[in-house]
Design an enzyme around this catalytic site. Sequence first.
Site, PDB file in Angstrom:
ATOM      1  N   HIS A  56     -38.348  11.428  48.355  1.00 35.94           N
ATOM      2  CA  HIS A  56     -37.078  12.509  48.597  1.00 35.94           C
ATOM      3  C   HIS A  56     -37.419  13.773  47.920  1.00 35.94           C
ATOM      4  O   HIS A  56     -38.173  13.878  47.055  1.00 35.94           O
ATOM      5  CB  HIS A  56     -35.964  11.630  47.561  1.00 35.94           C
ATOM      6  CG  HIS A  56     -34.472  12.464  47.511  1.00 35.94           C
ATOM      7  ND1 HIS A  56     -34.346  13.602  46.620  1.00 35.94           N
ATOM      8  CD2 HIS A  56     -33.599  12.250  48.224  1.00 35.94           C
ATOM      9  CE1 HIS A  56     -33.086  13.918  47.040  1.00 35.94           C
ATOM     10  NE2 HIS A  56     -32.650  13.405  48.068  1.00 35.94           N
ATOM     11  N   PRO A  57     -36.512  14.839  48.384  1.00 38.37           N
ATOM     12  CA  PRO A  57     -36.976  16.235  48.024  1.00 38.37           C
ATOM     13  C   PRO A  57     -37.143  16.700  46.429  1.00 38.37           C
ATOM     14  O   PRO A  57     -37.736  17.579  45.953  1.00 38.37           O
ATOM     15  CB  PRO A  57     -36.207  16.844  48.644  1.00 38.37           C
ATOM     16  CG  PRO A  57     -35.502  16.315  49.864  1.00 38.37           C
ATOM     17  CD  PRO A  57     -35.580  14.699  49.360  1.00 38.37           C
ATOM     18  N   VAL A  58     -36.297  15.876  45.664  1.00 41.30           N
ATOM     19  CA  VAL A  58     -36.417  16.033  44.221  1.00 41.30           C
ATOM     20  C   VAL A  58     -37.734  15.333  43.462  1.00 41.30           C
ATOM     21  O   VAL A  58     -37.981  15.435  42.302  1.00 41.30           O
ATOM     22  CB  VAL A  58     -35.097  15.635  43.478  1.00 41.30           C
ATOM     23  CG1 VAL A  58     -33.988  16.534  44.052  1.00 41.30           C
ATOM     24  CG2 VAL A  58     -34.767  14.076  43.362  1.00 41.30           C
ATOM     25  N   LYS A  59     -38.370  14.493  44.213  1.00 37.15           N
ATOM     26  CA  LYS A  59     -39.605  13.470  43.799  1.00 37.15           C
ATOM     27  C   LYS A  59     -40.726  14.449  43.581  1.00 37.15           C
ATOM     28  O   LYS A  59     -40.698  15.715  43.731  1.00 37.15           O
ATOM     29  CB  LYS A  59     -39.633  12.501  44.550  1.00 37.15           C
ATOM     30  CG  LYS A  59     -38.480  11.394  44.500  1.00 37.15           C
ATOM     31  CD  LYS A  59     -37.927  10.954  43.087  1.00 37.15           C
ATOM     32  CE  LYS A  59     -37.055   9.861  43.062  1.00 37.15           C
ATOM     33  NZ  LYS A  59     -36.045  10.177  43.917  1.00 37.15           N
ATOM     34  N   HIS A  60     -41.943  13.855  43.124  1.00 33.91           N
ATOM     35  CA  HIS A  60     -42.964  14.543  42.804  1.00 33.91           C
ATOM     36  C   HIS A  60     -43.573  15.030  44.147  1.00 33.91           C
ATOM     37  O   HIS A  60     -44.283  16.321  43.991  1.00 33.91           O
ATOM     38  CB  HIS A  60     -43.985  13.602  42.220  1.00 33.91           C
ATOM     39  CG  HIS A  60     -43.548  13.202  40.754  1.00 33.91           C
ATOM     40  ND1 HIS A  60     -42.755  12.169  40.569  1.00 33.91           N
ATOM     41  CD2 HIS A  60     -43.983  13.699  39.503  1.00 33.91           C
ATOM     42  CE1 HIS A  60     -42.494  11.996  39.322  1.00 33.91           C
ATOM     43  NE2 HIS A  60     -43.036  12.954  38.613  1.00 33.91           N
TER      44      HIS A  60
END
Length: 385
Positions: A181-185
Amino acid sequence: MRDTYLPYGKQWIDEADIETVVNILKGDYLTTGPNIVDFEQNVANYVGAKYAVAFSNGTAALHGASFAAEIGEGDEVITSPITFAASANCVLYEGGTVVFADIDSETYNISPSEIEKKITPKTKAIIPVHFTGQPAQIDEIQALAKQYNLVVIEDAAHALGATYKGEKVGALSDMTMFSFHPVKHITTGEGGIITTNSKEYYDKLIQFRSHGITRNPSLMKENHGPWYYEMQFLGYNYRMTDIQAALGSSQLKKLDGFVNRRKEIVAAYNEAFNLIPQVEIPYQVQETDSSWHLYVLKLNLDQLNASRKEVFEELQKLNIGVNVHYIPVHTLPYYQKLGYQKGSLPKAEKLYEEIISLPMFPLMKEQDVKDVIEAVKLVIGKVKK
């Protein structure tokens, strides 16, 4: 303070990523092409696993793992309440029963001793969650799994790049899930993956993500010719696209740099907040190296003249995009309808009332970090007893 809003998380897409995706758009394959296999191999190599199977998102990947573990009606699966709902929902999708075990008050991860209390003859698996990127106590959990013949599926949505006792998270248990997901690493827009050392699980996962269909002659009951395929069980269309996979491979090249930047931000936060009595910085287990998906600050509410909600709202007014991770899953309305009780997991429920997540992503500039620190100090100074 700030003129613009600073979110709690954000992707970092550079020109190399964009060029990679554009090349895919100009090529022959947009989905189920060679880039998926390349991405799977790249992730497997990074974490030290034999196999990896990419999915359309992390939840789909967890669902696939539940299927591969043969979780079904009458089976119980133990997981943490301090997580996103998907960690539990994946059990329900396969007809299993979710059993929540309380957390360790220091690490915020699921407690092995609490897991053992919840094991029954119906227990089939454990889904430990590496909350914020700090690995759970895998050795203790593995020991329980061996003793009671249980499958371990690590929810490592927060922990790509983390290590446990010197080994990368991703090849330590039966299956491990990472989210993109876009907020992940790293990001593939949406996406997830299961890593495993088991050929049996690998084969099941490959087939599950594509309607339960196989074209492998060695698995088919009959063979009418080169065009022939068989649907052998009810699977799903959980495939990742070549576009996503190519972006993921490009992002993976920068993962270590992303994690190092997160650690720099953590160091600045820890130095700023360590000696302030109104807050408590995250506890770090010596034998683990967190990949720092989240920076969770605990409020010592007995030192404040305000609730967590008031602190949260004051920081939002200053354009600091704080968040809360997570609402304990067993307290959500759907789970309440299923009969789960508030008050049953006191450590998790107490933690929920006290925590906020500060902005944490590699694209943050030094001034962004300073703005967060200044805003937190300002707000807690206002509400100081």
